[in-house]
Write a protein that holds these residues in place. Structure first.
Motif, PDB file in Angstrom:
ATOM      1  N   ASN A   1       0.953  62.663   3.102  1.00 46.78           N
ATOM      2  CA  ASN A   1       0.865  64.056   2.660  1.00 46.78           C
ATOM      3  C   ASN A   1       2.207  64.649   2.264  1.00 46.78           C
ATOM      4  O   ASN A   1       2.250  65.671   1.589  1.00 46.78           O
ATOM      5  CB  ASN A   1       0.262  64.925   3.769  1.00 46.78           C
ATOM      6  N   ASN A   2       3.310  64.004   2.632  1.00 48.97           N
ATOM      7  CA  ASN A   2       4.627  64.581   2.426  1.00 48.97           C
ATOM      8  C   ASN A   2       5.216  64.152   1.081  1.00 48.97           C
ATOM      9  O   ASN A   2       5.219  62.970   0.745  1.00 48.97           O
ATOM     10  CB  ASN A   2       5.554  64.155   3.565  1.00 48.97           C
ATOM     11  N   VAL A   3       5.726  65.127   0.323  1.00 49.62           N
ATOM     12  CA  VAL A   3       6.253  64.848  -1.009  1.00 49.62           C
ATOM     13  C   VAL A   3       7.467  63.925  -0.951  1.00 49.62           C
ATOM     14  O   VAL A   3       7.604  63.005  -1.763  1.00 49.62           O
ATOM     15  CB  VAL A   3       6.613  66.161  -1.730  1.00 49.62           C
ATOM     16  N   ALA A   4       8.352  64.134   0.008  1.00 50.09           N
ATOM     17  CA  ALA A   4       9.548  63.295   0.108  1.00 50.09           C
ATOM     18  C   ALA A   4       9.174  61.840   0.389  1.00 50.09           C
ATOM     19  O   ALA A   4       9.766  60.920  -0.174  1.00 50.09           O
ATOM     20  CB  ALA A   4      10.470  63.823   1.204  1.00 50.09           C
ATOM     21  N   VAL A   5       8.192  61.623   1.246  1.00 45.13           N
ATOM     22  CA  VAL A   5       7.747  60.262   1.545  1.00 45.13           C
ATOM     23  C   VAL A   5       7.097  59.642   0.312  1.00 45.13           C
ATOM     24  O   VAL A   5       7.285  58.457   0.012  1.00 45.13           O
ATOM     25  CB  VAL A   5       6.788  60.252   2.749  1.00 45.13           C
ATOM     26  N   GLU A   6       6.330  60.440  -0.402  1.00 46.52           N
ATOM     27  CA  GLU A   6       5.718  59.949  -1.645  1.00 46.52           C
ATOM     28  C   GLU A   6       6.789  59.477  -2.624  1.00 46.52           C
ATOM     29  O   GLU A   6       6.651  58.428  -3.265  1.00 46.52           O
ATOM     30  CB  GLU A   6       4.876  61.053  -2.278  1.00 46.52           C
ATOM     31  N   GLU A   7       7.881  60.237  -2.729  1.00 49.37           N
ATOM     32  CA  GLU A   7       8.965  59.855  -3.625  1.00 49.37           C
ATOM     33  C   GLU A   7       9.627  58.561  -3.162  1.00 49.37           C
ATOM     34  O   GLU A   7       9.958  57.694  -3.973  1.00 49.37           O
ATOM     35  CB  GLU A   7       9.988  60.986  -3.706  1.00 49.37           C
ATOM     36  N   MET A   8       9.831  58.422  -1.836  1.00 52.29           N
ATOM     37  CA  MET A   8      10.407  57.183  -1.308  1.00 52.29           C
ATOM     38  C   MET A   8       9.525  55.988  -1.640  1.00 52.29           C
ATOM     39  O   MET A   8      10.009  54.933  -2.091  1.00 52.29           O
ATOM     40  CB  MET A   8      10.554  57.277   0.210  1.00 52.29           C
ATOM     41  N   ALA A   9       8.224  56.127  -1.410  1.00 48.78           N
ATOM     42  CA  ALA A   9       7.301  55.023  -1.644  1.00 48.78           C
ATOM     43  C   ALA A   9       7.222  54.671  -3.120  1.00 48.78           C
ATOM     44  O   ALA A   9       7.148  53.490  -3.491  1.00 48.78           O
ATOM     45  CB  ALA A   9       5.915  55.375  -1.107  1.00 48.78           C
ATOM     46  N   THR A  10       7.249  55.674  -3.979  1.00 50.50           N
ATOM     47  CA  THR A  10       7.210  55.428  -5.414  1.00 50.50           C
ATOM     48  C   THR A  10       8.443  54.657  -5.865  1.00 50.50           C
ATOM     49  O   THR A  10       8.364  53.759  -6.713  1.00 50.50           O
ATOM     50  CB  THR A  10       7.109  56.760  -6.178  1.00 50.50           C
ATOM     51  N   GLU A  11       9.597  54.989  -5.291  1.00 51.19           N
ATOM     52  CA  GLU A  11      10.829  54.272  -5.613  1.00 51.19           C
ATOM     53  C   GLU A  11      10.756  52.822  -5.149  1.00 51.19           C
ATOM     54  O   GLU A  11      11.196  51.902  -5.859  1.00 51.19           O
ATOM     55  CB  GLU A  11      12.025  54.973  -4.963  1.00 51.19           C
ATOM     56  N   VAL A  12      10.183  52.594  -3.976  1.00 53.44           N
ATOM     57  CA  VAL A  12      10.016  51.226  -3.472  1.00 53.44           C
ATOM     58  C   VAL A  12       9.133  50.428  -4.422  1.00 53.44           C
ATOM     59  O   VAL A  12       9.433  49.265  -4.761  1.00 53.44           O
ATOM     60  CB  VAL A  12       9.413  51.235  -2.054  1.00 53.44           C
ATOM     61  N   VAL A  13       8.053  51.014  -4.878  1.00 54.80           N
ATOM     62  CA  VAL A  13       7.143  50.317  -5.793  1.00 54.80           C
ATOM     63  C   VAL A  13       7.870  49.934  -7.078  1.00 54.80           C
ATOM     64  O   VAL A  13       7.774  48.790  -7.554  1.00 54.80           O
ATOM     65  CB  VAL A  13       5.915  51.193  -6.105  1.00 54.80           C
ATOM     66  N   ALA A  14       8.619  50.871  -7.639  1.00 53.07           N
ATOM     67  CA  ALA A  14       9.303  50.605  -8.908  1.00 53.07           C
ATOM     68  C   ALA A  14      10.378  49.531  -8.751  1.00 53.07           C
ATOM     69  O   ALA A  14      10.443  48.573  -9.541  1.00 53.07           O
ATOM     70  CB  ALA A  14       9.920  51.899  -9.440  1.00 53.07           C
ATOM     71  N   THR A  15      11.214  49.685  -7.731  1.00 60.54           N
ATOM     72  CA  THR A  15      12.338  48.767  -7.552  1.00 60.54           C
ATOM     73  C   THR A  15      11.890  47.375  -7.145  1.00 60.54           C
ATOM     74  O   THR A  15      12.297  46.364  -7.738  1.00 60.54           O
ATOM     75  CB  THR A  15      13.310  49.319  -6.497  1.00 60.54           C
ATOM     76  N   GLN A  16      11.010  47.308  -6.159  1.00 59.73           N
ATOM     77  CA  GLN A  16      10.655  45.995  -5.631  1.00 59.73           C
ATOM     78  C   GLN A  16       9.661  45.259  -6.517  1.00 59.73           C
ATOM     79  O   GLN A  16       9.625  44.028  -6.517  1.00 59.73           O
ATOM     80  CB  GLN A  16      10.161  46.146  -4.195  1.00 59.73           C
ATOM     81  N   SER A  17       8.870  45.961  -7.305  1.00 59.46           N
ATOM     82  CA  SER A  17       8.016  45.275  -8.282  1.00 59.46           C
ATOM     83  C   SER A  17       8.877  44.533  -9.297  1.00 59.46           C
ATOM     84  O   SER A  17       8.597  43.379  -9.655  1.00 59.46           O
ATOM     85  CB  SER A  17       7.104  46.274  -8.998  1.00 59.46           C
ATOM     86  N   ALA A  18       9.944  45.192  -9.771  1.00 64.91           N
ATOM     87  CA  ALA A  18      10.850  44.557 -10.723  1.00 64.91           C
ATOM     88  C   ALA A  18      11.549  43.356 -10.092  1.00 64.91           C
ATOM     89  O   ALA A  18      11.732  42.310 -10.742  1.00 64.91           O
ATOM     90  CB  ALA A  18      11.872  45.573 -11.218  1.00 64.91           C
ATOM     91  N   GLU A  19      11.935  43.481  -8.832  1.00 66.61           N
ATOM     92  CA  GLU A  19      12.623  42.368  -8.166  1.00 66.61           C
ATOM     93  C   GLU A  19      11.684  41.203  -7.905  1.00 66.61           C
ATOM     94  O   GLU A  19      12.105  40.039  -7.971  1.00 66.61           O
ATOM     95  CB  GLU A  19      13.267  42.861  -6.879  1.00 66.61           C
ATOM     96  N   ILE A  20      10.435  41.481  -7.616  1.00 65.79           N
ATOM     97  CA  ILE A  20       9.460  40.392  -7.459  1.00 65.79           C
ATOM     98  C   ILE A  20       9.332  39.615  -8.756  1.00 65.79           C
ATOM     99  O   ILE A  20       9.321  38.371  -8.766  1.00 65.79           O
ATOM    100  CB  ILE A  20       8.088  40.959  -7.024  1.00 65.79           C
ATOM    101  N   HIS A  21       9.240  40.318  -9.852  1.00 62.59           N
ATOM    102  CA  HIS A  21       9.146  39.661 -11.162  1.00 62.59           C
ATOM    103  C   HIS A  21      10.378  38.785 -11.405  1.00 62.59           C
ATOM    104  O   HIS A  21      10.264  37.646 -11.867  1.00 62.59           O
ATOM    105  CB  HIS A  21       9.023  40.715 -12.260  1.00 62.59           C
ATOM    106  N   ARG A  22      11.554  39.306 -11.053  1.00 62.88           N
ATOM    107  CA  ARG A  22      12.803  38.553 -11.252  1.00 62.88           C
ATOM    108  C   ARG A  22      12.829  37.315 -10.347  1.00 62.88           C
ATOM    109  O   ARG A  22      13.230  36.221 -10.802  1.00 62.88           O
ATOM    110  CB  ARG A  22      13.991  39.472 -10.948  1.00 62.88           C
ATOM    111  N   MET A  23      12.409  37.460  -9.109  1.00 62.82           N
ATOM    112  CA  MET A  23      12.450  36.315  -8.183  1.00 62.82           C
ATOM    113  C   MET A  23      11.467  35.237  -8.594  1.00 62.82           C
ATOM    114  O   MET A  23      11.751  34.033  -8.477  1.00 62.82           O
ATOM    115  CB  MET A  23      12.173  36.795  -6.757  1.00 62.82           C
ATOM    116  N   ARG A  24      10.304  35.623  -9.074  1.00 63.38           N
ATOM    117  CA  ARG A  24       9.343  34.625  -9.534  1.00 63.38           C
ATOM    118  C   ARG A  24       9.888  33.852 -10.739  1.00 63.38           C
ATOM    119  O   ARG A  24       9.662  32.647 -10.865  1.00 63.38           O
ATOM    120  CB  ARG A  24       8.014  35.295  -9.874  1.00 63.38           C
ATOM    121  N   ALA A  25      10.599  34.535 -11.603  1.00 65.99           N
ATOM    122  CA  ALA A  25      11.197  33.856 -12.752  1.00 65.99           C
ATOM    123  C   ALA A  25      12.315  32.897 -12.314  1.00 65.99           C
ATOM    124  O   ALA A  25      12.511  31.844 -12.900  1.00 65.99           O
ATOM    125  CB  ALA A  25      11.749  34.886 -13.733  1.00 65.99           C
ATOM    126  N   MET A  26      13.019  33.258 -11.250  1.00 67.59           N
ATOM    127  CA  MET A  26      14.112  32.429 -10.751  1.00 67.59           C
ATOM    128  C   MET A  26      13.599  31.217  -9.987  1.00 67.59           C
ATOM    129  O   MET A  26      14.250  30.156  -9.968  1.00 67.59           O
ATOM    130  CB  MET A  26      15.015  33.255  -9.841  1.00 67.59           C
TER     131      MET A  26
END
Length: 218
Positions: A192-217
């Motif tokens: 329910n908290n906006v700040a937590v939502e922002e944290m989670a959204t950042e995790v999704v964006a950053t770590q999704s990209a890193e997963i893609h990079r690690m799979r390619a590596m």
């Protein structure tokens, strides 16, 4: 309330809090003639839901309509758990400089540490502002978080060198990131908290990209 309406409500609340909605001065008299700018009381333009017109509200009305984003149990659990989840990622990443064979693996570990270290700091500050009313998780609960490496896996990673380290690091960190995405998705649905939502959204964006990079590596 469905997800679209919930997100719209959060956006409105965040915008009101940050002062991002358009505040206008001036009003119309009863005959419809415009008064000079600056003579009327301020109004807030609130965006409507999809298909609906925007509304003009007084600051008092806008404050009343701003949704309550008080942290709920899902928010508190997410921040508490993700803090520990990130700490393990830092532990794993700290092994790379002396053990990895490939420069891309070392650079990836550096990026993970550079991103997740400050995120831990932000989450700790959030926890200090919103102290838990119940005892924190124990070691068993930490181990049960998705993607967490076991003690045996961490020992194997610590003992590995060269190409063996690279392969194991990429495998364990990919699973670790996938677990973080699962946790973020859960709090985005239930929190329910906006700040937590922002944290989670950042995790999704950053770590999704890193997963893609690690799979390619790998």
């Amino acid at each position: 309330m469905d997800m679209a309406n919930a997100l719209l409500g959060r956006f409105l609340g965040a915008a009101l809090t940050a002062g991002l909605l358009l505040t206008l001065t001036g009003c119309q008299d009863g005959g419809g003639a415009d008064t000079k700018a600056g003579e009327g009381p301020p109004v807030v333009v609130a965006p409507g839901k999809p298909g609906e017109k925007a509304r003009t509200l007084s600051p008092e009305q806008a404050a009343k309509e701003a949704p309550d984003d008080s942290p709920n149990a899902a928010d508190r659990a997410y921040v508490r758990h993700m803090t520990e989840h990130h700490r393990q990622a830092l532990t794993m990443s700290a092994l790379a400089p002396d053990r990895a064979a490939a420069d891309p693996v070392r650079r990836l570990a550096e990026r993970i540490a550079a991103a997740q270290g400050p995120e831990i700091g932000a989450m700790e500050k959030w926890l200090a502002r919103h102290p838990a009313t119940a005892p924190g998780p124990d070691a068993h609960e930490h181990a049960a978080m998705p993607g967490m490496a076991t003690e045996q896996q961490l020992k194997e990673l610590t003992d590995a060198r060269g190409a063996d380290f690279d392969r194991l690091f990429l495998r364990l960190m990919t699973a670790h990131h996938e677990g973080a995405l699962k946790m973020a998705g859960e709090v985005l649905a239930a929190g329910n908290n906006v700040a937590v939502e922002e944290m989670a959204t950042e995790v999704v964006a950053t770590q999704s990209a890193e997963i893609h990079r690690m799979r390619a590596m790998g």
